[in-house]
Design a protein around this motif. Structure first.
Motif, PDB file in Angstrom:
ATOM      1  N   PHE A  61       0.809  -1.219   0.000  1.00 18.13           N
ATOM      2  CA  PHE A  61       0.000   0.000   0.000  1.00 18.13           C
ATOM      3  C   PHE A  61       0.840   1.266   0.000  1.00 18.13           C
ATOM      4  N   LEU A 109      -9.021  -0.948   5.171  1.00 21.27           N
ATOM      5  CA  LEU A 109      -8.468  -2.119   4.483  1.00 21.27           C
ATOM      6  C   LEU A 109      -9.440  -3.293   4.515  1.00 21.27           C
ATOM      7  N   TYR A 142      -8.941  -5.679   1.393  1.00 22.12           N
ATOM      8  CA  TYR A 142      -7.506  -5.762   1.183  1.00 22.12           C
ATOM      9  C   TYR A 142      -6.821  -6.593   2.260  1.00 22.12           C
TER      10      TYR A 142
END
Length: 129
Positions: free
Chosen positions: A33, A119, A124
């Protein structure tokens, strides 16, 4: 799953530490990220890598260099390029998210809870349970 941010620091040397973690643990990289935020009219970036748990562990470390790098979408920095090259070497995709600056929170712990929520929302990182 228990996720925890592990802050390495905000400097150039700290970026090299995260790059080495990525190089020696390529098989464990879950996602990578860049968190972009703004403070005082300037954009800064945090580089982070989420690692898969080891064995039967339910612990997912997310290593981060928090808000130490200037960020310009059109003109990338050498630090950004190094991070991106490491991600490509691991055959992963860089995920870029615009987020609030950590100074918007009273404690860094609250900021990291906010990031974990984002997230998880975008899938993610794994869901709870």
């Amino acid at each position: 799953m228990i996720e925890r941010f592990i802050e390495l620091g905000q400097g150039y040397g700290d970026l090299y530490e995260i790059l080495e973690l990525m190089r020696t643990n390529q098989h464990r990289i879950h996602n990578t990220f860049v968190f972009v935020s703004e403070k005082d009219g300037k954009q800064v970036a945090s580089f982070a890598v989420a690692m898969k748990p080891i064995g039967d562990s339910k612990f997912m470390p997310i290593y981060i260099c928090r808000e130490g790098m200037p960020y310009h979408a059109e003109k990338t920095s050498q630090r950004y390029d190094l991070f991106k090259e490491s991600i490509e070497a691991a055959n992963k995709t860089l995920i870029t998210l615009e987020v609030k600056h950590s100074s918007a929170y009273v404690e860094t712990t609250l900021y990291y809870q906010y990031l974990i929520g984002l997230l998880r929302l975008y899938h993610y990182i794994p869901n709870l349970g």
